[in-house]
Design a protein around this motif. Structure first.
Motif, PDB file in Angstrom:
ATOM      1  N   UNK A 345      -6.876   6.231   1.947  1.00 46.15           N
ATOM      2  CA  UNK A 345      -6.518   6.949   3.177  1.00 46.15           C
ATOM      3  C   UNK A 345      -5.951   6.015   4.239  1.00 46.15           C
ATOM      4  N   UNK A 346      -6.592   4.876   4.452  1.00 47.76           N
ATOM      5  CA  UNK A 346      -6.072   3.974   5.482  1.00 47.76           C
ATOM      6  C   UNK A 346      -4.733   3.404   5.023  1.00 47.76           C
ATOM      7  N   UNK A 348      -2.554   5.004   3.186  1.00 49.55           N
ATOM      8  CA  UNK A 348      -1.580   6.075   3.341  1.00 49.55           C
ATOM      9  C   UNK A 348      -1.089   6.155   4.788  1.00 49.55           C
ATOM     10  N   UNK A 349      -1.995   6.001   5.728  1.00 46.50           N
ATOM     11  CA  UNK A 349      -1.593   5.972   7.147  1.00 46.50           C
ATOM     12  C   UNK A 349      -0.614   4.835   7.402  1.00 46.50           C
ATOM     13  N   UNK A 350      -0.991   3.652   6.952  1.00 47.15           N
ATOM     14  CA  UNK A 350      -0.172   2.475   7.245  1.00 47.15           C
ATOM     15  C   UNK A 350       1.205   2.587   6.600  1.00 47.15           C
ATOM     16  N   UNK A 352       2.880   5.299   5.713  1.00 45.26           N
ATOM     17  CA  UNK A 352       3.776   6.303   6.300  1.00 45.26           C
ATOM     18  C   UNK A 352       4.285   5.845   7.659  1.00 45.26           C
ATOM     19  N   UNK A 428      -5.107  -0.901   4.778  1.00 43.25           N
ATOM     20  CA  UNK A 428      -4.120  -0.934   5.869  1.00 43.25           C
ATOM     21  C   UNK A 428      -3.079  -2.016   5.625  1.00 43.25           C
ATOM     22  N   UNK A 450       2.131   7.482  -0.668  1.00 51.10           N
ATOM     23  CA  UNK A 450       0.690   7.540  -0.444  1.00 51.10           C
ATOM     24  C   UNK A 450      -0.071   7.368  -1.768  1.00 51.10           C
ATOM     25  N   UNK A 451       0.295   8.082  -2.848  1.00 49.87           N
ATOM     26  CA  UNK A 451      -0.424   7.884  -4.107  1.00 49.87           C
ATOM     27  C   UNK A 451      -0.258   6.475  -4.689  1.00 49.87           C
TER      28      UNK A 451
ATOM     29  N   UNK B 280       0.884  11.364   6.258  1.00 48.58           N
ATOM     30  CA  UNK B 280       0.161  10.144   5.929  1.00 48.58           C
ATOM     31  C   UNK B 280      -1.302  10.205   6.346  1.00 48.58           C
ATOM     32  N   UNK B 305      -9.212   9.667   9.853  1.00 48.29           N
ATOM     33  CA  UNK B 305      -9.847   8.766   8.877  1.00 48.29           C
ATOM     34  C   UNK B 305     -11.350   9.031   8.814  1.00 48.29           C
ATOM     35  N   UNK B 345      -3.238  12.725  -6.588  1.00 49.30           N
ATOM     36  CA  UNK B 345      -1.807  12.460  -6.712  1.00 49.30           C
ATOM     37  C   UNK B 345      -1.002  13.734  -6.931  1.00 49.30           C
TER      38      UNK B 345
END
Lengths: 478, 478
Positions: A345-346, A348-350, A352, A428, A450-451, B280, B305, B345
């Motif tokens: 998750x972290x 994926x944030x970074x 995007x 991240x 993300x994946x 994201x 998060x 995914x």
């Protein structure tokens, strides 16, 4: 052009236009000669919606009921599939007549799309186009479709810089009359050799005193692109400068064509669709979701999905190394999905954030170090916050008796906390650096989906977790 | 406007313009009166880059060295932060003078952005703007910033429909002379009561025979929006119809303003940035990545998060129910990350496809059933493909002796295969339906982020896995 409909009460959404379709169908049967008048004031984009709401086999008939210039306009707005069907259903002569009426850039686009479905048919139609228009189309077709050359129209307005304002305006009006439509809101000035010298907006031309010389009015610092420039670059320039058109010039600075803002909006949306789909972990699909066939869908999705699955197989390999530990401390197993997913998750944030900043050119390749220096403390802070939640979860379950009493539960809590912190920080950092790495080695940074990041972090995350467990629990649980 | 620079060799990228900054700095010290001439032909967007490359405390000085109209243009292209700084550094009178020179919509935007930083300063400047412009600005500021009213400019061209072409053209030229710039490539016609009656492009006006009446030329089916329309809707219309401007009308169909295509491109990019960041798994950040502060970054990221982390805690709860099974069959543990991540995914693919299709209005709320009917077989097919890979992984490891011999390894392989198939199918379905669900209950469908879907599928995926294990392995391993 007397309005056949009252202009109020008009709704601007596409679906409403499609409601006209049943009426049109009746008219086509009973009084086809009146169809043209009935829809005279309707925007071609709306007529395209009407056409898309008609039974497929009647669309060619509907277009034939319109004046050729109108039908060509409608054709431009039809989706690729229906347009190709219509051009295949019509006689070659009629299809060529319609296509000839289109602007040069749209004509090339339409034939390009048709050629993908039916190369022979596209050739036949091209051969029937009058010579001058045909040669122009062939020139445009020679450019890469996703380049400035592939986007540009050749119907632009250029005037010799020696003219006066009044002379230039006469030329512009003559051009507007001669051609059906134009990239004409920007006027380019050229020297005797036809090289681009300056630019002025049609507004500036209209505002100028009548006797002034064009050369004195025009701006000499013209932003131009080469025909080989990528469409993203054209889009970026248009957006940054607020242009309505970008001129395309050759190496000698001769004006080849102009890319207009409506095409640029198309490019921006296309690129964005690609980026979102890539970010979701698949190949980009270049047709609407509901129009794409089942097998297109599978083909575009299975590649990345299988690659990520194979990558994810390494998680099993990593865990195999810790089989003995897992056997004696089953409690560790419970937190595996929690820990690896936090990293994903972290990450994926970074990723995007960075992909979008790269798409907008806010961040360039050389900024990787700046980004890393931001993501490290950010990831660490986020990791500590989540880690504390994780620690409390373990303590709470023990205190509230929500699970079987665990020996050394405080140490288990500590292990979970440390692992979450480490994994989120790593996520991240990995998520933000992967787009840079991909761009550096020549790939599209948007492939850092993300994946993809999640898979990368899952494997490493497990290693971090078991390492933390080994350090904290050695001699007690392990 | 004689060109001070040769126009060739000019590079179109922003960073190149910034190279001018050192020269400008020297000129500001030694001959400030020549700065204006030096940059006379440089595009204001490039001058904004120059300004951004200057030391912060010199920017106001640089702008003061330019004619007010030019400085106002540059101000428009500056990033919000620097612009607010400059407007705070200048005298109120000078700041008001610059802002007055801007187009009404930009003036309102600039004051709105400044008010967010320093409300008092924005008020002071507004008070110093001449009355007519001030009242217009106040009217525009009353609209929601992300609505058609908040985007529109009031500098449009409208003419009474009773005029002839020649008369209308005279009016357009007079307006072009009176105002510095304009949304003038589309001419609107009005009746005696000022209600919008028709539209024609400036090209059509220029091409028309001189004696013709405007009322006969104009298109009566005008696509309009209300001032309260959301900016996404304006963007969608502009893109679908290929407009350069969209008129904004009140309930009586009186023309209030016009949204121009350059602002629409800004909207499209802004919306897209939001969508990518939400996808994201974070809140949207409305400033460039490198400009956002550390705490903004934490604030925008920690919410989702932490929520996802808490959601993911349920995986531990699910696994706790199967602690006994995990103890006797540690081999099952090895495939947990593999199985749950496959679901995440495939869910991420499906959700990004649907979110993008919704953003482009290719898919509407009522299409949920069509999408579900596509995703079910797609997910199943993808699941079978990945399931087969999973089965082979287990068999291969046993055959090649890559792990300790496992009893009933064929059944373990079958369990993994079934679980992967089920989880991938569920992931596709959940990922594609979540955006519909969110929109149905009034949330932004783009909040159905890849991490959100992954978390949802992780919890369910574990349940599917253990259910498959219980069915296949009961009586053997379990």
């Amino acid at each position: 052009m007397t309005p056949p409909h009252p202009s109020d009460g008009r709704d601007a959404t596409h679906s409403v236009a499609a409601l006209l379709a049943p009426d049109i169908l009746v008219m086509l049967d009973e009084e086809p000669e009146n169809v043209a008048l009935e829809v005279e004031e309707v925007h071609p984009a709306d007529l395209a919606d009407v056409a898309e709401a008609l039974p497929k086999e009647r669309v060619a008939e509907f277009l034939s009921a319109l004046p050729a210039a109108r039908a060509a306009d409608v054709l431009e707005y039809l989706n690729d599939e229906l347009r190709s069907d219509v051009l295949e259903a019509m006689s070659t002569r009629q299809a060529a007549e319609l296509v000839t009426q289109m602007t040069p850039d749209d004509r090339a686009d339409v034939l390009e799309a048709l050629a993908e479905e039916n190369e022979e048919r596209a050739e036949e139609i091209l051969e029937q186009i009058p010579r001058e228009a045909r040669e122009e189309t062939e020139r445009l077709l020679a450019y890469e479709p996703y380049s400035a050359g592939g986007l540009m129209t050749t119907e632009f307005v250029s005037v010799p810089e020696a003219l006066t304002v009044e002379e230039a305006l006469q030329r512009v009006r003559a051009m507007a009359r001669a051609e059906r439509r134009e990239a004409m809101y920007t006027v380019y000035t050229t020297d005797e050799a036809g090289r681009l010298r300056g630019v002025l907006s049609l507004r500036e031309l209209l505002a100028a005193p009548e006797g002034a010389r064009i050369a004195d009015l025009a701006w000499s610092e013209v932003v131009t692109v080469a025909p080989t420039a990528e469409q993203e670059e054209v889009a970026r320039l248009t957006s940054n400068y607020g242009f309505v058109a970008v001129p395309v010039v050759d190496a000698e600075r001769r004006l080849l064509g102009v890319v207009t803002v409506d095409d640029v909006i198309g490019v921006i949306e296309e690129e964005q669709t690609e980026d979102v789909q890539k970010l979701g972990g698949m190949e980009a699909i270049d047709e609407p979701y509901l129009a794409a066939s089942f097998w297109t869908m599978i083909r575009k999705r299975v590649g990345w999905l299988a690659a990520l699955f194979v990558g994810e197989l390494f998680t099993a390999t990593v865990m195999q190394q810790f089989e003995d530990e897992l056997k004696v401390a089953v409690v560790l197993t419970l937190f595996i999905p929690l820990i690896v997913s936090s990293g994903g998750n972290s990450g994926s944030q970074a990723t995007s954030l960075v992909i979008r900043a790269m798409a907008l050119q806010e961040v360039r390749l050389r900024d990787w170090w700046k980004v890393a220096r931001r993501e490290l403390p950010t990831g660490l802070t986020l990791g500590v916050i989540l880690g504390v939640i994780g620690v409390f979860r373990v303590l709470l379950w023990e205190w509230l008796g929500l699970w079987r009493p665990q020996p050394h539960y405080q140490l288990v809590a500590l292990t979970v906390g440390i692992a979450v912190m480490g994994v989120v920080t790593f996520g991240s950092l990995a998520g933000s650096m992967l787009p840079f790495l991909l761009r550096r080695i020549g790939f599209d940074p948007a492939s850092a989906s993300a994946p993809f990041v999640a898979t990368l972090v899952d494997v490493t995350g497990l290693a971090i977790y078991f390492l933390a467990a080994a350090l904290v629990l050695r001699g007690t649980l392990l």
